[in-house]
Motif scaffolding. Structure first.
Motif, PDB file in Angstrom:
ATOM      1  N   LYS A  82     -81.317  25.060 -53.551  1.00  0.00           N
ATOM      2  CA  LYS A  82     -80.459  25.761 -55.080  1.00  0.00           C
ATOM      3  C   LYS A  82     -79.296  24.881 -55.267  1.00  0.00           C
TER       4      LYS A  82
ATOM      5  N   GLU B  75     -73.693   9.028 -77.090  1.00  0.00           N
ATOM      6  CA  GLU B  75     -73.932  10.195 -78.031  1.00  0.00           C
ATOM      7  C   GLU B  75     -72.005  11.089 -78.018  1.00  0.00           C
TER       8      GLU B  75
ATOM      9  N   GLU C  19     -77.764  23.927 -49.906  1.00  0.00           N
ATOM     10  CA  GLU C  19     -78.245  23.593 -49.016  1.00  0.00           C
ATOM     11  C   GLU C  19     -79.047  22.634 -49.320  1.00  0.00           C
TER      12      GLU C  19
ATOM     13  N   ARG D 167     -84.734  15.167 -62.247  1.00  0.00           N
ATOM     14  CA  ARG D 167     -85.532  14.769 -63.466  1.00  0.00           C
ATOM     15  C   ARG D 167     -85.799  12.991 -62.930  1.00  0.00           C
TER      16      ARG D 167
END
Lengths: 301, 250
Positions: A180, A114, A184, A161
């Motif tokens: 988060k 892209e 973490e 994902r």
């Protein structure tokens, strides 16, 4: 007589100079005309391109870029050309490259199909990928060992994902949890709330290198995804691309890139003398052996 | 400049899962509108009482003044970081986990921060509008036997509101623009969407031109609505403070 000869000499030189500049086009012409080649750097893209404790830009990608700049000067036959460094960030890199403020972008920019609509990329010098980090004591050796285990990743990332997709598609029964932020997510692994952490290998390496006990962790298994990093240059400038590509290929064929790699990924680096301890991946070795400027994942498998 | 324009990028699928980049930007614009609307409601609900409190005097005016000075003198960005990163630490354990792990936390805390910041500005506008009403009006009201609450409800506030409509318009526009600060705590509003589009596609100018057009459209709608409100509120026979608009006798 001598004076006349000198004048003739000078004017011939000047003439040569201008015809040469006219024969060139694009970035090469700009470099000759302005007498400088501008290489961009980042401020905190460790270890690719960042500013060290003495406020000097350093890094793996920057060192490669500086070598390429030297090669371009040799190619043009002009050693008096200056190399200038210019700071960019991920938001300014495109406008500054396209408006001619910088000539080569050297940081941690991923080559994608892209993005090639807008810019061009040279040969891949680093391949990052979605990898698995586990404790050595856990006995996890790859993706298949994660069946039924708790796996952590960072919320809102493509890494998360992807591992979620794999979990569903291959019915692995993993419990995927999201941290988060980097710290973490790492804490989840450190405190055994998760058996493995799935993120870009370079991030995993720096997290474990900076942890309390770097020797407890190891990267395991094949990369789940491939992201090639390359020098970014302006599009539709074949002459300059050829020069940059050739310089990159020379670095790879001579093995010089491997010694640069060792310096930044396998030895202590400024500012705190941390060792990332990230040996070149299979995909990266392949990219060195057969230099490529492809963005497609298949080129690195 | 060696830029490759490519407007068709807007109809290309976006990597965040949106069907197209244009829809990604529009969904960012929706978030912007939602943030701005919630923050504006909060700012008015809090700013108006604060403005009245500053006018009334006594210790309550001192508190309101302290509020204004704290909230308008700290950069919005710094306030937002405090609300997002520090405030949850002060909550009891159960709420703390919720504030840290809920995916809505950035939106809620960011909107709260923007609303509280704007409330300080609205407070000052209400206070100065109340101060601009001739003293004779309060005296006349009191002489008619109105209690202080009635005086504010029927005489002072209706006049003050008419006076601040033009500055409120600017304030609402500012809220829309300031909502871009929420991107720093991870809310995918319009500017954040434009930046994401820039990162993925490298079509910088298309992304920001569309974002600019969307911001302009949102703010034009606000201006139009507020003009309508201003026209509706005109009182017959009264030249209203700042706007200078005179109502016609009906």
């Amino acid at each position: 007589m001598l004076k006349v000869a000198a004048v003739v000499c000078l004017s011939t030189f000047a003439l040569n100079n201008s015809t040469e500049a006219q024969a060139l086009n694009g970035t090469l012409r700009k470099i000759v005309e302005t007498g400088e080649i501008v290489v961009s750097h980042r401020d905190a893209s460790i270890p690719f391109s960042y500013v060290d404790d003495k406020q000097r830009p350093v890094g793996y990608a920057l060192e490669i870029c500086l070598k390429v700049a030297e090669a371009a000067k040799r190619e043009l036959g002009k050693t008096d050309i200056q190399t200038k460094l210019s700071l960019v960030n991920s938001a300014t890199r495109i406008p500054l490259l396209l408006n001619g403020t910088v000539d080569m972008e050297c940081g941690s920019t991923t080559n994608t199909v892209e993005r090639q609509q807008q810019v061009a990329f040279s040969m891949t010098y680093f391949v990052t990928g979605n990898r698995i980090l586990a404790k050595k004591s856990s006995g996890i050796k790859g993706l298949s060992d994660l069946r039924g285990k708790t796996v952590a990743s960072n919320s809102g990332t493509t890494n998360l994902r992807q591992i979620t997709e794999i979990n569903t598609r291959q019915a692995m029964g993993m419990n995927v949890i999201a941290g988060k932020d980097l710290a973490e997510s790492f804490l989840l692994l450190e405190t055994d709330r998760a058996a493995a952490l799935v993120m870009d290998d370079i991030l995993l390496s720096s997290l474990s290198a900076n942890s309390r006990s770097p020797d407890d962790y190891q990267l395991v298994g094949e990369p789940l995804s491939i992201e090639p990093y390359a020098i970014m240059i302006r599009k539709d400038d074949p002459a300059f691309k050829a020069v940059v590509d050739k310089a990159m290929i020379d670095l790879m064929k001579s093995g010089e890139i491997e010694s640069i790699y060792k310096k930044w990924f396998l030895s202590a680096i400024p500012p705190r003398g941390i060792v990332l301890n990230l040996p070149p991946s299979e995909a990266l070795r392949k990219a060195w052996a057969a230099p490529t400027d492809a963005a497609e994942t298949e080129a690195y498998r | 400049m060696n830029y490759h324009w490519n407007w068709t990028i807007l109809s290309a699928p976006a990597p965040d899962g949106s069907p197209t980049y244009l829809l990604m930007l529009l969904s960012g614009a929706m978030t912007t509108v939602l943030v701005a609307a919630c923050a504006a409601v909060l700012a008015i609900l809090l700013g108006v009482p604060l403005g009245i409190a500053r006018r009334i005097g006594g210790p309550i005016a001192g508190l309101a003044a302290a509020y204004v000075e704290v909230f308008r003198n700290i950069p919005l960005l710094a306030q937002m970081f405090l609300w997002y990163f520090v405030f949850p630490e002060l909550l009891p354990m159960g709420l703390q986990t919720l504030a840290k792990q809920s995916s809505h936390a950035p939106f809620v805390l960011g909107t709260l921060s923007l609303g509280l910041y704007t409330a300080a500005r609205i407070c000052e506008q209400v206070r100065s509008a109340l101060g601009a009403i001739p003293r004779g009006q309060s005296m006349a009201g009191l002489a008619l036997g109105l209690r202080p609450v009635q005086l504010y409800r029927y005489v002072l506030l209706p006049r003050a509101f008419r006076m601040i409509v033009p500055t409120l318009t600017s304030e609402f526009i500012s809220i829309v623009k300031n909502s871009a600060v929420l991107l720093t705590i991870g809310v995918m509003e319009l500017t954040a969407s434009a930046r994401a589009m820039q990162e993925f596609s490298f079509q910088v100018f298309e992304a920001f031109l569309v974002a600019t057009a969307l911001y302009l459209s949102i703010n034009f709608v606000i201006v139009a609505l507020m003009n309508l409100v201003e026209r509706r509120l005109v009182t017959a026979g009264v030249v209203d403070g700042i706007s200078g608009r005179r109502g016609s006798q009906k």
